[in-house]
Design a protein around this motif. Structure first.
Motif, PDB file in Angstrom:
ATOM      1  N   ASN A  33     -17.426 -53.665  -0.060  1.00 37.73           N
ATOM      2  CA  ASN A  33     -18.776 -53.094  -0.083  1.00 37.73           C
ATOM      3  C   ASN A  33     -18.969 -52.337  -1.389  1.00 37.73           C
ATOM      4  O   ASN A  33     -18.111 -52.379  -2.282  1.00 37.73           O
ATOM      5  CB  ASN A  33     -19.073 -52.241   1.157  1.00 37.73           C
ATOM      6  CG  ASN A  33     -18.445 -50.864   1.121  1.00 37.73           C
ATOM      7  OD1 ASN A  33     -17.572 -50.574   0.299  1.00 37.73           O
ATOM      8  ND2 ASN A  33     -18.875 -49.993   2.027  1.00 37.73           N
ATOM      9  N   ALA A  34     -20.073 -51.646  -1.521  1.00 34.68           N
ATOM     10  CA  ALA A  34     -20.397 -50.987  -2.787  1.00 34.68           C
ATOM     11  C   ALA A  34     -19.469 -49.831  -3.104  1.00 34.68           C
ATOM     12  O   ALA A  34     -19.360 -49.415  -4.258  1.00 34.68           O
ATOM     13  CB  ALA A  34     -21.845 -50.493  -2.746  1.00 34.68           C
ATOM     14  N   VAL A  35     -18.771 -49.287  -2.107  1.00 38.75           N
ATOM     15  CA  VAL A  35     -17.895 -48.138  -2.322  1.00 38.75           C
ATOM     16  C   VAL A  35     -16.468 -48.567  -2.658  1.00 38.75           C
ATOM     17  O   VAL A  35     -15.811 -47.973  -3.512  1.00 38.75           O
ATOM     18  CB  VAL A  35     -17.896 -47.214  -1.092  1.00 38.75           C
ATOM     19  CG1 VAL A  35     -16.971 -46.020  -1.298  1.00 38.75           C
ATOM     20  CG2 VAL A  35     -19.307 -46.732  -0.798  1.00 38.75           C
ATOM     21  N   SER A  36     -15.981 -49.596  -1.979  1.00 38.57           N
ATOM     22  CA  SER A  36     -14.606 -50.064  -2.202  1.00 38.57           C
ATOM     23  C   SER A  36     -14.566 -51.583  -2.247  1.00 38.57           C
ATOM     24  O   SER A  36     -15.067 -52.253  -1.326  1.00 38.57           O
ATOM     25  CB  SER A  36     -13.675 -49.567  -1.088  1.00 38.57           C
ATOM     26  OG  SER A  36     -13.483 -48.171  -1.177  1.00 38.57           O
ATOM     27  N   ALA A  37     -13.930 -52.105  -3.288  1.00 42.78           N
ATOM     28  CA  ALA A  37     -13.810 -53.557  -3.436  1.00 42.78           C
ATOM     29  C   ALA A  37     -12.912 -54.167  -2.377  1.00 42.78           C
ATOM     30  O   ALA A  37     -13.037 -55.350  -2.053  1.00 42.78           O
ATOM     31  CB  ALA A  37     -13.278 -53.900  -4.825  1.00 42.78           C
ATOM     32  N   VAL A  38     -12.001 -53.351  -1.825  1.00 45.24           N
ATOM     33  CA  VAL A  38     -11.093 -53.852  -0.794  1.00 45.24           C
ATOM     34  C   VAL A  38     -11.378 -53.099   0.504  1.00 45.24           C
ATOM     35  O   VAL A  38     -10.825 -52.028   0.757  1.00 45.24           O
ATOM     36  CB  VAL A  38      -9.614 -53.693  -1.196  1.00 45.24           C
ATOM     37  CG1 VAL A  38      -8.708 -54.326  -0.130  1.00 45.24           C
ATOM     38  CG2 VAL A  38      -9.347 -54.310  -2.563  1.00 45.24           C
ATOM     39  N   GLN A  39     -12.265 -53.639   1.316  1.00 44.04           N
ATOM     40  CA  GLN A  39     -12.539 -53.067   2.633  1.00 44.04           C
ATOM     41  C   GLN A  39     -11.651 -53.692   3.707  1.00 44.04           C
ATOM     42  O   GLN A  39     -11.484 -53.115   4.782  1.00 44.04           O
ATOM     43  CB  GLN A  39     -14.009 -53.237   2.998  1.00 44.04           C
ATOM     44  CG  GLN A  39     -14.934 -52.230   2.334  1.00 44.04           C
ATOM     45  CD  GLN A  39     -14.811 -50.837   2.917  1.00 44.04           C
ATOM     46  OE1 GLN A  39     -14.235 -50.626   3.967  1.00 44.04           O
ATOM     47  NE2 GLN A  39     -15.381 -49.859   2.216  1.00 44.04           N
ATOM     48  N   SER A  40     -11.081 -54.830   3.421  1.00 49.58           N
ATOM     49  CA  SER A  40     -10.081 -55.410   4.311  1.00 49.58           C
ATOM     50  C   SER A  40      -9.313 -56.477   3.557  1.00 49.58           C
ATOM     51  O   SER A  40      -9.781 -57.012   2.542  1.00 49.58           O
ATOM     52  CB  SER A  40     -10.717 -56.009   5.575  1.00 49.58           C
ATOM     53  OG  SER A  40     -11.484 -57.154   5.268  1.00 49.58           O
ATOM     54  N   ALA A  41      -8.108 -56.763   4.039  1.00 50.30           N
ATOM     55  CA  ALA A  41      -7.252 -57.723   3.354  1.00 50.30           C
ATOM     56  C   ALA A  41      -6.182 -58.250   4.288  1.00 50.30           C
ATOM     57  O   ALA A  41      -5.827 -57.620   5.296  1.00 50.30           O
ATOM     58  CB  ALA A  41      -6.590 -57.069   2.138  1.00 50.30           C
ATOM     59  N   GLU A  42      -5.667 -59.418   3.942  1.00 53.04           N
ATOM     60  CA  GLU A  42      -4.445 -59.943   4.549  1.00 53.04           C
ATOM     61  C   GLU A  42      -3.365 -59.908   3.480  1.00 53.04           C
ATOM     62  O   GLU A  42      -3.598 -60.282   2.332  1.00 53.04           O
ATOM     63  CB  GLU A  42      -4.643 -61.376   5.037  1.00 53.04           C
ATOM     64  CG  GLU A  42      -3.368 -61.996   5.601  1.00 53.04           C
ATOM     65  CD  GLU A  42      -3.546 -63.450   6.009  1.00 53.04           C
ATOM     66  OE1 GLU A  42      -3.871 -63.696   7.183  1.00 53.04           O
ATOM     67  OE2 GLU A  42      -3.358 -64.329   5.133  1.00 53.04           O
ATOM     68  N   ILE A  43      -2.183 -59.439   3.860  1.00 50.01           N
ATOM     69  CA  ILE A  43      -1.038 -59.390   2.944  1.00 50.01           C
ATOM     70  C   ILE A  43       0.079 -60.243   3.532  1.00 50.01           C
ATOM     71  O   ILE A  43       0.507 -60.017   4.669  1.00 50.01           O
ATOM     72  CB  ILE A  43      -0.552 -57.943   2.738  1.00 50.01           C
ATOM     73  CG1 ILE A  43      -1.677 -57.059   2.200  1.00 50.01           C
ATOM     74  CG2 ILE A  43       0.650 -57.916   1.794  1.00 50.01           C
ATOM     75  CD1 ILE A  43      -1.328 -55.583   2.136  1.00 50.01           C
ATOM     76  N   ARG A  44       0.538 -61.205   2.755  1.00 44.92           N
ATOM     77  CA  ARG A  44       1.670 -62.057   3.151  1.00 44.92           C
ATOM     78  C   ARG A  44       2.840 -61.762   2.225  1.00 44.92           C
ATOM     79  O   ARG A  44       2.745 -61.947   1.013  1.00 44.92           O
ATOM     80  CB  ARG A  44       1.283 -63.531   3.096  1.00 44.92           C
ATOM     81  CG  ARG A  44       0.269 -63.931   4.171  1.00 44.92           C
ATOM     82  CD  ARG A  44      -0.106 -65.408   4.105  1.00 44.92           C
ATOM     83  NE  ARG A  44      -0.974 -65.775   5.218  1.00 44.92           N
ATOM     84  CZ  ARG A  44      -0.546 -66.304   6.365  1.00 44.92           C
ATOM     85  NH1 ARG A  44       0.753 -66.553   6.528  1.00 44.92           N
ATOM     86  NH2 ARG A  44      -1.394 -66.592   7.326  1.00 44.92           N
ATOM     87  N   THR A  45       3.945 -61.292   2.807  1.00 42.13           N
ATOM     88  CA  THR A  45       5.114 -60.949   2.018  1.00 42.13           C
ATOM     89  C   THR A  45       6.361 -60.998   2.881  1.00 42.13           C
ATOM     90  O   THR A  45       6.319 -60.619   4.055  1.00 42.13           O
ATOM     91  CB  THR A  45       4.956 -59.546   1.391  1.00 42.13           C
ATOM     92  OG1 THR A  45       6.085 -59.260   0.568  1.00 42.13           O
ATOM     93  CG2 THR A  45       4.810 -58.468   2.442  1.00 42.13           C
ATOM     94  N   ASN A  46       7.446 -61.493   2.303  1.00 44.71           N
ATOM     95  CA  ASN A  46       8.744 -61.519   2.994  1.00 44.71           C
ATOM     96  C   ASN A  46       8.680 -62.201   4.355  1.00 44.71           C
ATOM     97  O   ASN A  46       9.399 -61.822   5.285  1.00 44.71           O
ATOM     98  CB  ASN A  46       9.291 -60.096   3.175  1.00 44.71           C
ATOM     99  CG  ASN A  46       9.669 -59.457   1.863  1.00 44.71           C
ATOM    100  OD1 ASN A  46      10.053 -60.136   0.911  1.00 44.71           O
ATOM    101  ND2 ASN A  46       9.541 -58.144   1.781  1.00 44.71           N
ATOM    102  N   GLY A  47       7.805 -63.186   4.502  1.00 40.12           N
ATOM    103  CA  GLY A  47       7.696 -63.885   5.776  1.00 40.12           C
ATOM    104  C   GLY A  47       6.883 -63.155   6.815  1.00 40.12           C
ATOM    105  O   GLY A  47       6.776 -63.609   7.954  1.00 40.12           O
ATOM    106  N   SER A  48       6.311 -62.037   6.444  1.00 38.32           N
ATOM    107  CA  SER A  48       5.476 -61.270   7.371  1.00 38.32           C
ATOM    108  C   SER A  48       4.009 -61.388   6.993  1.00 38.32           C
ATOM    109  O   SER A  48       3.669 -61.626   5.832  1.00 38.32           O
ATOM    110  CB  SER A  48       5.877 -59.790   7.354  1.00 38.32           C
ATOM    111  OG  SER A  48       7.175 -59.599   7.875  1.00 38.32           O
ATOM    112  N   VAL A  49       3.154 -61.204   7.991  1.00 35.72           N
ATOM    113  CA  VAL A  49       1.711 -61.216   7.791  1.00 35.72           C
ATOM    114  C   VAL A  49       1.156 -59.879   8.278  1.00 35.72           C
ATOM    115  O   VAL A  49       1.401 -59.478   9.420  1.00 35.72           O
ATOM    116  CB  VAL A  49       1.026 -62.368   8.541  1.00 35.72           C
ATOM    117  CG1 VAL A  49      -0.487 -62.322   8.321  1.00 35.72           C
ATOM    118  CG2 VAL A  49       1.592 -63.715   8.093  1.00 35.72           C
ATOM    119  N   ALA A  50       0.425 -59.202   7.387  1.00 41.11           N
ATOM    120  CA  ALA A  50      -0.198 -57.925   7.744  1.00 41.11           C
ATOM    121  C   ALA A  50      -1.688 -58.020   7.515  1.00 41.11           C
ATOM    122  O   ALA A  50      -2.139 -58.561   6.503  1.00 41.11           O
ATOM    123  CB  ALA A  50       0.397 -56.797   6.910  1.00 41.11           C
TER     124      ALA A  50
END
Length: 288
Positions: free
Chosen positions: A177-194
């Motif tokens: 949104n206009a305040v934060s470019a990252v309001q949500s995300a998926e992170i894939r690392t070390n075989g894990s999904v967050a």
């Protein structure tokens, strides 16, 4: 089959937890745990307190034994030194090596980002408080299972001063949104999904009211309120709307839509995490 086991990582220090309870709020991990039990009936929910430097923390196989791990919000700042912060980063980094699905709200997204190799900063645009406005799904977000049943542009309960500055490797931005470019995300690392969100789908309006009461002096200094009377009036109106979501007068005044007032819609990101991450991973592990 054994019951599902979930872990909630409480992001706050004992001091903040006590202050929040003193103004009528519910401890973040307690509220999160109640929601998880509601969304996944029969689940056993444990809580750990890495912000308490005297508390014991789960490690190794203990983390692998959970079917999902949720991380609450916090009054801390992830870029500050101190064991109440570093213990959380280390714990989340360990959790990201287990293959167990993770979900983080606000501070949770920030800790996940740092643990996975990204950076967080104080938002140069200032605080986002009350409701995150005009949160818009990216192309990836519109196709992502976290947002099944969600409209493309929405508002959400929000309170944060910090934001993701540099995403971690393996990150897909799902909303901005206009305040934060990252309001949500998926992170894939070390075989894990967050999955992580900068807002708070788990918060009822009464929790926003309690936070406003707790940090009201700071909000006055930041220009959100003129004085304590305005702080009190705002928090009281949120409490009233929490008890009576059909109150048109207050929902209109504060620009709060059904997407926030309807609990099923507001908490859909967490429900989708359980449906599309926790339960499938549990099945693959032969637990259900």
């Amino acid at each position: 089959m054994p019951s599902p086991r979930l872990l909630v990582i409480e992001g706050n220090s004992p001091k903040t937890m006590a202050e929040h309870k003193a103004v009528g709020g519910t401890i973040a991990s307690q509220g999160y745990g109640d929601l998880l039990r509601e969304l996944l009936p029969g689940a056993a929910v444990d809580v750990c307190y890495p912000g308490d430097v005297a508390a014991a923390l789960p490690q190794g196989q203990a983390l692998e034994g959970y079917d999902g791990i949720a991380i609450t919000g916090s009054g801390l700042h992830v870029y500050n030194d101190g064991p109440e912060v570093t213990r959380q980063i280390d714990l989340v980094r360990a959790a990201l090596s287990t293959g167990t699905p993770l979900f983080g709200s606000c501070w949770g997204l920030q800790v996940l980002t740092v643990a996975a190799g990204g950076q967080v900063r104080r938002n140069p645009k200032g605080r986002e408080i009350g409701f995150g406005r005009g949160i818009r799904l990216t192309d990836a977000g519109r196709k992502h299972p976290m947002y099944v049943g969600k409209i493309e542009v929405f508002n959400a309960p929000t309170v944060h001063l910090d934001e993701v500055e540099t995403v971690a490797p393996g990150t897909t931005i799902l909303a901005s949104n206009a305040v934060s470019a990252v309001q949500s995300a998926e992170i894939r690392t070390n075989g894990s999904v967050a999955w992580g969100v900068q807002y708070h789908p788990e918060y009822p309006l009464r929790e926003l009211a309690a936070i406003v009461r707790r940090i009201g002096t700071g909000l006055i200094a930041e220009g959100f309120f003129g004085d304590e009377t305005e702080v009190k009036a705002f928090s009281q109106e949120l409490d009233t709307l929490d008890k009576d979501p059909a109150c048109k007068r207050l929902s209109w005044r504060h620009g709060i839509s059904t997407n926030v007032l309807d609990k099923k819609l507001r908490t859909s990101e967490v429900a989708n995490w359980i449906e599309f991450q926790v339960l499938p991973t549990r099945a693959k592990r032969g637990r259900g």
